[in-house]
Design a protein around this motif. Structure first.
Motif, PDB file in Angstrom:
ATOM      1  N   ALA A 245       0.718  -1.246   0.121  1.00 47.49           N
ATOM      2  CA  ALA A 245      -0.015   0.062  -0.036  1.00 47.49           C
ATOM      3  C   ALA A 245       0.860   1.173   0.002  1.00 47.49           C
ATOM      4  O   ALA A 245       2.039   1.093   0.424  1.00 47.49           O
ATOM      5  CB  ALA A 245      -0.917  -0.021   1.357  1.00 47.49           C
TER       6      ALA A 245
ATOM      7  N   GLY B 122      -4.381   2.028  -2.535  1.00 49.50           N
ATOM      8  CA  GLY B 122      -4.780   1.375  -1.397  1.00 49.50           C
ATOM      9  C   GLY B 122      -4.052   0.058  -1.075  1.00 49.50           C
ATOM     10  O   GLY B 122      -3.887  -0.380  -2.193  1.00 49.50           O
TER      11      GLY B 122
ATOM     12  N   GLY C 187      -8.900  -0.357   0.966  1.00 46.10           N
ATOM     13  CA  GLY C 187      -8.330  -0.611  -0.098  1.00 46.10           C
ATOM     14  C   GLY C 187      -8.927  -1.631  -1.026  1.00 46.10           C
ATOM     15  O   GLY C 187     -10.432  -1.808  -0.900  1.00 46.10           O
ATOM     16  N   ARG C 188      -8.316  -2.712  -1.223  1.00 40.50           N
ATOM     17  CA  ARG C 188      -9.010  -4.018  -1.883  1.00 40.50           C
ATOM     18  C   ARG C 188      -9.114  -5.050  -0.970  1.00 40.50           C
ATOM     19  O   ARG C 188      -9.473  -6.403  -1.495  1.00 40.50           O
ATOM     20  CB  ARG C 188      -8.051  -4.460  -3.158  1.00 40.50           C
ATOM     21  CG  ARG C 188      -8.358  -3.350  -4.325  1.00 40.50           C
ATOM     22  CD  ARG C 188      -7.361  -3.854  -5.623  1.00 40.50           C
ATOM     23  NE  ARG C 188      -7.747  -5.213  -5.820  1.00 40.50           N
ATOM     24  CZ  ARG C 188      -7.043  -6.093  -6.749  1.00 40.50           C
ATOM     25  NH1 ARG C 188      -5.735  -5.641  -6.878  1.00 40.50           N
ATOM     26  NH2 ARG C 188      -7.627  -7.103  -6.886  1.00 40.50           N
TER      27      ARG C 188
END
Length: 549
Positions: free
Chosen positions: A285, A326, A511-512
């Motif tokens: 990240a 992210g 983020g993911r």
């Protein structure tokens, strides 16, 4: 082992297909007639181009609706055949695939079929060409490979043999044991395709859903073994009709096909080494601090600097600072009794080596092979239970084959899960304690962390870090099971199978990436897939819109 592939199996123009197939390392090709008809290259130019690329032209196909027809149609068919023979001479191909007749004009007479195929073989022999007769699974009168062989045997011509096609044999549920009755020299060609098990018309199944060996559910090692024991000495050739493959990059598809044949001939490869556990997972990240904060709340302790290492129990996570995006899962460490041997196996199956003990998966995730780590530390979380990776939809089958052949992960049933904006396609792969889930249809990745007592662990989590689950889910759960009402207040979901029970909850997404905390009770085998539609809807609701896929 010589390898071949039908041009219909990859995307692009005929020239592009030839280039991709040669680059993947195939020895030869089957020219699919439609590819030649649409090409600006003449048959002679195709022959020269293939030769320049080091490719033999092993088969020209298909020649349809020839045998067991009335005299007027036979005359027209022979005229058509003579044209194809002259074309094949220019092409440099000496084997023609003849499919069993599907025309309403076909007559159900083995004797007539044999007589006319004998005549065709005699005409072909004058041009130095042989005929391989194949039973289509939807043939009007001949739809079984042993029936096709009986007709070839009845015709008794040296230039007439049979073509065995794994899809046409296995899609009908035919027993391949009968292959032993066919002399090896009369098996002129072998075509291979795998397929998922689908309840649908066999023609549509064949035209749209074939896949490479190892990507479906057919027992191709058994079938190929029987053909080789019968004495077949020709190439192993792929003939795959697949809508996704024909949209994907030709080079990647051809390479994947080549990998499938290498895996099928596994005895020629370095030995398969089964991973024994997860060594770590790496998340990258631009600012890993929010994820580090979440790990701290979950009970992880930061034990490293620079690239942060967070540990709890037998679970280890590496947080790496890079770029400005992210958090995203970028690497997985797998424990191996022989890391160098694991890499050799991967290289032999055409994987890209990116570090001395690491390879790249099809989606770019780095897979690093490690020796077994230190003894686990204490903590509520004991180890990484499974990893879920989002896959590009064009490369889902490629990823399944990669993890199966390279990492020895056995495939479980492929599922389609309703999502508020479509369908999530999912397939779990596992070997012992190593479980991976491949998903298409969402952009999220997640790590599932195992607990011995999820309820106690959940009590210590701030509610704002737990994905909220709708009350309707728990109302339905109450109607089906007599469970602890505290599951509702803690956001814990529930499933059970014939082997045991499953408790799991999800954190919010950063983020993911999000985390799933799981507790397997008894011998539960699954992943809580029945709860996935509710979880997906809850995640979409939290994001406020459909995510980019």
């Amino acid at each position: 082992m010589r390898t071949s592939i039908a041009t219909v199996s990859v995307s692009g123009t005929l020239a592009e297909k030839l280039t991709a197939i040669a680059a993947a390392g195939f020895d030869g090709i089957e020219i699919f007639e439609n590819d030649l008809l649409a090409s600006p290259m003449s048959p002679s130019e195709v022959r020269l181009r293939a030769a320049d690329l080091g490719l033999s032209i092993d088969l020209y196909q298909p020649f349809r609706d020839f045998e067991a027809v009335p005299p007027d149609l036979l005359a027209a068919n022979l005229r058509r055949a003579e044209h194809k023979f002259r074309l094949m001479e220019q092409l440099g191909a000496d084997l023609l695939l003849v499919c069993s007749n599907v025309s309403p004009a076909a007559i159900g007479s083995d004797e007539l079929a044999a007589d006319q195929l004998r005549l065709l073989a005699s005409r072909a022999a004058e041009h130095g060409i042989r005929i391989a007769y194949e039973a289509l699974a939807w043939g009007r009168h001949v739809n079984d490979y042993l029936h096709a062989w009986r007709i070839v045997e009845l015709a008794g011509h040296p230039s007439l043999g049979t073509c065995l096609d794994s899809f046409h044999i296995l899609s009908r549920g035919s027993d391949p044991i009968g292959i032993a009755a066919i002399p090896g020299e009369k098996i002129f060609f072998l075509q291979l395709a795998d397929a998922p098990l689908l309840a649908m018309d066999v023609l549509q199944w064949s035209r749209h859903y074939r896949c490479f060996p190892g990507q479906g559910m057919f027992d191709l090692p058994d079938l190929v073994g029987r053909v080789l024991r019968a004495g077949y000495t020709g190439p192993l050739s792929l003939e795959v009709f697949n809508d996704v493959f024909r949209q994907a990059d030709a080079g990647r598809t051809a390479l994947d096909g080549r990998r499938s044949l290498l895996a099928l001939a596994d005895s020629a490869l370095p030995p398969q080494i089964v991973p024994t556990g997860f060594a770590f997972a790496e998340v990258t990240a631009g600012d890993p601090a929010p994820l580090g904060d979440l790990l701290g709340v979950l009970g992880f302790v930061c034990t490293g600097s620079g690239e942060e290492v967070w540990e709890q129990g037998g679970a280890r996570l590496h947080l790496r600072t890079a770029g400005d995006a992210g958090p995203a899962l970028t690497a997985i460490g797998l424990e191996s009794p022989d890391p160098a041997g694991s890499v050799r196996r991967a290289e032999s199956l055409l994987a890209t080596v990116v570090q001395p003990n690491a390879i790249a998966a099809p989606d770019g995730t780095r897979i690093e092979f490690c020796r077994s780590g230190d003894l686990p530390t204490s903590g509520n979380i004991t180890h990484i239970d499974h990893v879920a990776l989002a896959q590009p939809w064009l490369n889902f089958d490629e990823a399944a084959l990669f993890y199966r052949s390279v990492l020895a992960l056995g495939p479980q049933q492929s599922l389609e899960v309703p999502d508020p904006y479509g369908l999530l396609r999912s397939r779990a792969m596992h070997a012992g304690p190593v479980r991976m889930v491949l998903n298409v249809g969402v952009h999220w990745q997640h790590l599932a962390l195992a607990c011995d007592d999820l309820v106690t662990t959940a009590r210590g989590l701030p509610p704002e870090l737990v994905l909220p689950i709708p009350a309707n889910y728990y109302d339905d759960l109450d109607a089906r099971y007599d469970l602890d009402p505290e599951l509702r207040t803690l956001g814990i979901m529930y499933d059970r199978d014939d082997h045991g029970e499953f408790l799991h909850l999800y954190t919010i997404t950063i983020g993911r990436v999000f985390f799933e905390l799981v507790q397997r009770i008894g011998g539960y085998q699954g992943y809580g897939a029945v709860n996935a539609p509710v979880r997906l809807a809850a995640q979409h609701a939290r994001e406020g819109d459909a995510p980019a896929k």
